[in-house]
Design a protein around this motif. Sequence first.
Motif, PDB file in Angstrom:
ATOM      1  N   ALA A 149       0.815  -1.227   0.000  1.00 38.92           N
ATOM      2  CA  ALA A 149       0.000   0.000   0.000  1.00 38.92           C
ATOM      3  C   ALA A 149       0.847   1.277   0.000  1.00 38.92           C
ATOM      4  O   ALA A 149       0.436   2.311  -0.513  1.00 38.92           O
ATOM      5  N   HIS A 150       2.050   1.223   0.539  1.00 36.21           N
ATOM      6  CA  HIS A 150       2.902   2.421   0.636  1.00 36.21           C
ATOM      7  C   HIS A 150       3.850   2.584  -0.547  1.00 36.21           C
ATOM      8  O   HIS A 150       4.656   3.503  -0.576  1.00 36.21           O
ATOM      9  N   THR A 151       3.747   1.740  -1.552  1.00 35.76           N
ATOM     10  CA  THR A 151       4.690   1.774  -2.668  1.00 35.76           C
ATOM     11  C   THR A 151       4.712   3.119  -3.393  1.00 35.76           C
ATOM     12  O   THR A 151       5.758   3.640  -3.705  1.00 35.76           O
TER      13      THR A 151
END
Length: 155
Positions: A149-151
């Motif tokens: 999700a933080h990519t």
Amino acid sequence: MTTAASVYPDAPDLAENDYIVIGLATCFVKEDGEVHEVQILEPIPSAALEAIVKGIPTSYQKAWATTLGAVLAGDTPQRIADFPPEAEFSDEFTHRAIAAARTYKIRPVAQVHIPQGTIRDDFKYSTERKRVLNMQRVVTKEDNVKQHAHTHKVL
């Protein structure tokens, strides 16, 4: 002697007497859910030949060391007498033959594995890993890689 430019317009650096190796490979074609065996004649580049003679498993049963002029008349593949009549020429045979001949010009030491005019058939022949010629890869949604999700967030 005929000039190379008049014989092979796309390969002015090559002549009819340049060394090449043609292999007889066992391949497979998938039709209507069934797999059929076919015999294919295809050029073997020098790096592949050197790996094959070291003993890696290969689909090649035999290999003929010949000249470019013996297997190509301009852009047309030529069948030499020793080739099995049921064997077919590979796709892009002309382009692949020219490319393979260039590899032997760059690395002439590879020519010692099969002297010109001879046949070699002592390879580690295996069809355990089948070479399917008309295999099509179908990409599905499940092939996508899930990302964290933080990519894509700037932290």
